[in-house]
Design a protein around this motif. Sequence first.
Motif, PDB file in Angstrom:
ATOM      1  N   ASP A 125      -1.026   9.850 -12.022  1.00 59.30           N
ATOM      2  CA  ASP A 125      -1.861   9.702 -11.201  1.00 59.30           C
ATOM      3  C   ASP A 125      -2.282   8.528  -9.887  1.00 59.30           C
ATOM      4  O   ASP A 125      -2.309   8.292  -8.913  1.00 59.30           O
ATOM      5  N   SER A 126      -1.678   7.616 -10.555  1.00 59.85           N
ATOM      6  CA  SER A 126      -2.307   5.921  -9.885  1.00 59.85           C
ATOM      7  C   SER A 126      -1.031   5.114 -10.585  1.00 59.85           C
ATOM      8  O   SER A 126       0.468   5.871 -11.346  1.00 59.85           O
ATOM      9  N   PHE A 127      -0.745   4.449  -9.835  1.00 57.41           N
ATOM     10  CA  PHE A 127       0.651   3.141  -9.554  1.00 57.41           C
ATOM     11  C   PHE A 127      -0.046   2.350 -10.947  1.00 57.41           C
ATOM     12  O   PHE A 127      -0.514   1.227 -11.061  1.00 57.41           O
ATOM     13  N   ASP A 128       1.513   1.915 -11.676  1.00 53.79           N
ATOM     14  CA  ASP A 128       1.877   1.235 -12.717  1.00 53.79           C
ATOM     15  C   ASP A 128       2.328   0.256 -12.730  1.00 53.79           C
ATOM     16  O   ASP A 128       3.646   0.235 -12.308  1.00 53.79           O
ATOM     17  N   ALA A 129       2.027  -1.420 -12.232  1.00 50.84           N
ATOM     18  CA  ALA A 129       2.763  -2.265 -11.838  1.00 50.84           C
ATOM     19  C   ALA A 129       4.010  -2.597 -12.564  1.00 50.84           C
ATOM     20  O   ALA A 129       5.017  -2.886 -12.436  1.00 50.84           O
ATOM     21  N   ALA A 130       3.182  -2.500 -14.230  1.00 50.08           N
ATOM     22  CA  ALA A 130       4.802  -2.510 -15.170  1.00 50.08           C
ATOM     23  C   ALA A 130       5.561  -1.454 -15.186  1.00 50.08           C
ATOM     24  O   ALA A 130       6.661  -2.480 -15.274  1.00 50.08           O
ATOM     25  N   TYR A 131       5.217  -0.461 -14.941  1.00 47.01           N
ATOM     26  CA  TYR A 131       6.454   0.649 -14.636  1.00 47.01           C
ATOM     27  C   TYR A 131       7.340   0.591 -13.528  1.00 47.01           C
ATOM     28  O   TYR A 131       8.235   0.916 -13.611  1.00 47.01           O
ATOM     29  N   LYS A 169       0.746  -1.063   0.262  1.00 48.54           N
ATOM     30  CA  LYS A 169       0.345   0.290  -0.327  1.00 48.54           C
ATOM     31  C   LYS A 169       1.362   1.336   0.134  1.00 48.54           C
ATOM     32  O   LYS A 169       0.471   2.090  -0.971  1.00 48.54           O
ATOM     33  N   ALA A 170       1.453   1.065   0.678  1.00 48.55           N
ATOM     34  CA  ALA A 170       2.371   2.411   0.453  1.00 48.55           C
ATOM     35  C   ALA A 170       3.155   2.563  -0.747  1.00 48.55           C
ATOM     36  O   ALA A 170       3.311   4.148  -1.288  1.00 48.55           O
ATOM     37  N   ILE A 171       4.257   1.252  -1.154  1.00 48.44           N
ATOM     38  CA  ILE A 171       4.399   1.786  -2.445  1.00 48.44           C
ATOM     39  C   ILE A 171       3.465   2.101  -3.811  1.00 48.44           C
ATOM     40  O   ILE A 171       4.312   3.270  -4.356  1.00 48.44           O
ATOM     41  N   ALA A 172       2.392   1.849  -3.418  1.00 51.51           N
ATOM     42  CA  ALA A 172       1.199   1.936  -4.650  1.00 51.51           C
ATOM     43  C   ALA A 172       1.086   3.684  -3.984  1.00 51.51           C
ATOM     44  O   ALA A 172       0.784   4.199  -5.189  1.00 51.51           O
ATOM     45  N   GLY A 173       1.317   3.715  -2.905  1.00 53.14           N
ATOM     46  CA  GLY A 173       0.687   5.313  -2.872  1.00 53.14           C
ATOM     47  C   GLY A 173       2.051   6.295  -3.071  1.00 53.14           C
ATOM     48  O   GLY A 173       1.588   7.647  -2.342  1.00 53.14           O
ATOM     49  N   ASN A 174       3.262   5.797  -3.200  1.00 56.67           N
ATOM     50  CA  ASN A 174       3.892   7.199  -3.146  1.00 56.67           C
ATOM     51  C   ASN A 174       4.679   7.760  -4.834  1.00 56.67           C
ATOM     52  O   ASN A 174       4.579   6.745  -5.311  1.00 56.67           O
ATOM     53  N   PRO A 175       3.948   8.673  -4.755  1.00 54.07           N
ATOM     54  CA  PRO A 175       4.117   9.031  -6.092  1.00 54.07           C
ATOM     55  C   PRO A 175       5.843   9.494  -7.333  1.00 54.07           C
ATOM     56  O   PRO A 175       5.224   9.139  -8.302  1.00 54.07           O
ATOM     57  N   ASN A 176       6.466   8.763  -6.045  1.00 50.54           N
ATOM     58  CA  ASN A 176       8.542   8.587  -6.575  1.00 50.54           C
ATOM     59  C   ASN A 176       8.515   7.339  -6.896  1.00 50.54           C
ATOM     60  O   ASN A 176       8.755   7.342  -8.396  1.00 50.54           O
ATOM     61  N   TYR A 177       6.773   6.190  -7.675  1.00 51.59           N
ATOM     62  CA  TYR A 177       6.983   5.254  -8.276  1.00 51.59           C
ATOM     63  C   TYR A 177       6.021   4.758  -8.870  1.00 51.59           C
ATOM     64  O   TYR A 177       6.128   4.075  -9.317  1.00 51.59           O
TER      65      TYR A 177
END
Length: 630
Positions: free
Chosen positions: A131-137, A117-125
């Motif tokens: 605006d949202s988490f991209d697992a592939a990126y 949850k912390a990784i998905a919510g971190n804009p640096n990743y």
Amino acid sequence: MVLQTLRKGASGWIAKIFLLLLTASFLVWGIADVFRGFGASTVATVGGTDIPAAEYRSQFLEQIQRIGRSTGKGLTTEQARAFGLDRQILNQMIADATLDEEARRLGLAIGDDQIAKAIAGNPNYRRPGADSFDAAYFDQLLRSNGLTEQRFVASEKKRALREQVLDALGDGIVAPKTLLDALHRYDGELRNVSYILVTAGAAGALPAPTDDQLRAYYDAHKVAFRAPEYRKVSVLALTPPALAAGIAITDEEARAAYDRDIARFGTPERREVQQIVFAKPEDAADAAEKIKAGASFADIASARGLTAKDTDLGLVAKAGIIDPKIADAAFGLAEGATSDPVQGRFGTALVHVAKVEPGTTRPFEEVKADLVQELALAKARRELLDKHDAIEDDRASGSTLAETAQKLGLKLQVIDAVDRSGRDPEGHAVDVPGGQEVISGAFAAAPGVETDTVQLPQNGGFIWYETNAVTPSRERTFEEAKAAVTARWTEEETAKAVEEKAKALLAKAESGTPLAQVAGEADLPIQVADALRRGRADGNFSAESLQAVFDAKDGGFGRTAGAAAPGQIVFQVTKVIVPPPTEADARVAEDLSRQLQNDVLVQYLGGLQKQIGVEINQRVYAQSVGAQAN
């Protein structure tokens, strides 16, 4: 660059640890090194945690490369060690390991879901602009830096646990209000004072000293009146002015230079020029005909609604007119004349000359001396290096400076006596070519020993010098030193008299006599200084003397040295002003709270390391950074 992006995600605790590293260095490096149980691949051990040498070296080299990229200059491992970079990185790794050990001891843990949850919510990743988490990126980001998801998640878990340990200890620590108030008052407080300035004149004239007084003072301070060591120095200065003195310039050479550059010896002719620019050539021709018929230039300008500001070019030289055709026309007219239409850059114009101021040229005889000096200096600069080589060659053959100067027709300056400060026995400053560099060299060299050539800055020439003789320092007799003794005695006695006068005035004020009355009875003016600030010189108060003002109570009296010796100031604090808090105070409070947090964390980290135990393998550590183990 991508790796830096990843690291931004851990900036919270890293920022705190980085602030601790330099301060904590003494804690780590103060622990005795123990070499038992080390393997060749371990640089340090913290409790049960080994710090691999390969990992340490990798971080060390990576940091060197990052600094090189950011500064645009390469950094060698030797330079990095000189800056302490090797120890900083090892300190950070030891601090990480210490916190990992403490987290295990405390039984702290964090679940996979929390980390995800912390990784998905971190804009640096996230992908830039997303605006949202991209697992592939995110997976691409990891692979580009040689990381697997498992390794990164494990690293993030450690980071989160370390942050928990630090936050539990450091959060909530704020600077006490009492301390903040004291800092605010210390830095911002203003004081108004009334004061009496006691000078040497106010203390009265001193009686002339007797010989017995002077002898007693001399006997008590003999060391202050010793004659310093003097050196006799020969100096050969090869400078353009010195060389020019021996260069002859003929009248023919001077006259040729004068004729070649005659413009610089006078002022050019200047003319007060006016112009009217016409959009249509036929309008200019019509105006020219009207002028020929008797109209004036001013009439034409007035008819077109132009003022003097619109037509006046001012009193200018020919070179000061931008348009060459207008310039030629203006300087081809007689005073008061108007030109025919002229096709200029900005249209067809009529040019009028209202006034002619003839140019002047200084005659040859008037400038001859300056011109001869210039030509001689120019020749001297061209001959300078040839003369330098000739002197060096002659010196290499064993000639003394005196012999070299005589052979080459140069002037040798002999300074009979000069001390280290550049003064002669009478205390006068000596003009030594090369200045302090030559004087210092003369005092460092023994007589007869060849010294290095001094090259003057900005191609100013060369200096050769020799120490000829040494006059040792000695004790002056009373008769020799009497003038200096009298001056020093008078200076000290005057300072004592001023101080005693100031003490008497202060005592009277402290006994209840108003300061204004004290000043009046002493026939001295009462003065006022407002808004004095601690440590900031103001008028008769030096930065140091203000300390006494701020040590006194509101309404209290005091005495302090004036800005100019031997003056003394007797003062009364008439008002104490504490300004209201400002935005700067809020920043001070924030910075101070952060420093207090860091102090607590440093102590905590040091205590943990002593409990857990830190061992550094100096040999492996030195090998990892390319140094030699001691």
